[in-house]
Design a protein around this motif. Sequence first.
Motif, mmCIF file in Angstrom:
data_model
loop_
_atom_site.group_PDB
_atom_site.id
_atom_site.type_symbol
_atom_site.label_atom_id
_atom_site.label_comp_id
_atom_site.label_asym_id
_atom_site.label_seq_id
_atom_site.Cartn_x
_atom_site.Cartn_y
_atom_site.Cartn_z
ATOM 1 N N GLY A 23 -3.148 -9.843 9.216
ATOM 2 C CA GLY A 23 -1.880 -9.122 9.182
ATOM 3 C C GLY A 23 -2.053 -7.758 8.528
ATOM 4 N N GLY A 24 -0.936 -7.171 8.140
ATOM 5 C CA GLY A 24 -1.006 -5.862 7.503
ATOM 6 C C GLY A 24 0.345 -5.447 6.970
ATOM 7 N N ARG A 25 0.353 -4.345 6.245
ATOM 8 C CA ARG A 25 1.587 -3.835 5.658
ATOM 9 C C ARG A 25 2.216 -2.777 6.556
ATOM 10 N N TRP A 33 1.271 -11.534 11.015
ATOM 11 C CA TRP A 33 0.641 -11.441 12.330
ATOM 12 C C TRP A 33 0.969 -10.096 12.972
ATOM 13 N N ILE A 34 0.002 -9.563 13.699
ATOM 14 C CA ILE A 34 0.193 -8.323 14.454
ATOM 15 C C ILE A 34 -0.237 -8.588 15.893
ATOM 16 N N ILE A 44 4.867 -9.436 12.682
ATOM 17 C CA ILE A 44 5.693 -10.623 12.465
ATOM 18 C C ILE A 44 5.443 -11.176 11.067
ATOM 19 N N MET A 45 6.530 -11.418 10.322
ATOM 20 C CA MET A 45 6.433 -12.025 8.997
ATOM 21 C C MET A 45 6.309 -13.543 9.097
ATOM 22 N N VAL A 57 10.634 -9.157 11.906
ATOM 23 C CA VAL A 57 9.814 -8.644 13.005
ATOM 24 C C VAL A 57 10.036 -7.140 13.113
ATOM 25 N N ARG A 58 8.942 -6.378 13.219
ATOM 26 C CA ARG A 58 9.053 -4.933 13.419
ATOM 27 C C ARG A 58 8.262 -4.550 14.653
#
Length: 289
Positions: A23-25, A33-34, A44-45, A57-58
């Motif tokens: 994942g990442g910030r 998850w990306i 996704i958180m 979710v972004r």
Amino acid sequence: QKGNGKGSLVRIGMVECLVRPAGGRVGGLYFSWIVEGLGVRISIMDRGRPFGETPNVRIHVGAIRLLHERLDRVHAATKLLVEEMGCKVVGEKLSRVDACLDLVGVGVSEFVEPFVRGRCIRRGRKFGVYGDGLSFTGFHVGNGAIRLRIYDKVAECKGDAVKWDLMVARVYGGEVPEVASRVEFQLRRKVLKECEVETVADWMVKRGAILEYLNREWFRLTDDDVDRDNSTRFGPSRLWGLVCEGFATWAGPAFIAAVRTRVKRSAMDIEALVRQGIGCLTSAAARRA
């Protein structure tokens, strides 16, 4: 699925997506998850529902995808992809929009010269000028919710062959321009919220009015030196008039006025903060155990 060091390929519906190995910030928040597919990045958180104003979710849509297809169609396709993952979209908040216009045949010096001479009306306090050691290559105004950038688009794209080829084909009509200047407004969540833009649909309806406000009230170049005691009588310069016309042609007419309403911060949800604190402590205890 098949994987490598960059992640695993997973078919979601009819789309083959890349799931990153870690994942990442994003904006200071950690997403477990990306997923990348259809030219968009979905973060996704590890959370079933959003927490207050914080989304779980972004979605980031890059310039390459938008050179291929209109924003409303990209939005619909991305929403369908999210639903194919088994998610239910319960809300939508637009966090950033970049609205841009390219003027082919207009060198960036035509913008920079009046700007450095003070022939402009601007609401953004902070500004800066770019250069390559030989000449000015652009400038920016604003450093918060609204940021205007004007720069040499040809020079900026030359280092990215894929993007440059798409720009020539989709934006410049197949002809390679010698010079082209990019006028770009970056709008962040704060000002979008002030203009009551929550969703992509809101932006599509209100963008004409918002861009008219930005080009006529927030910033404009002028033909003459400005009397700061009576700046309202100084209209846009001939060059800035072309910018106004270009954005109006793309965004459509301003059917409604753009009104920025200062948004008051809502009272803190104490119970939600307590639940969050308990969750953090529980998670920390589980890790120690």
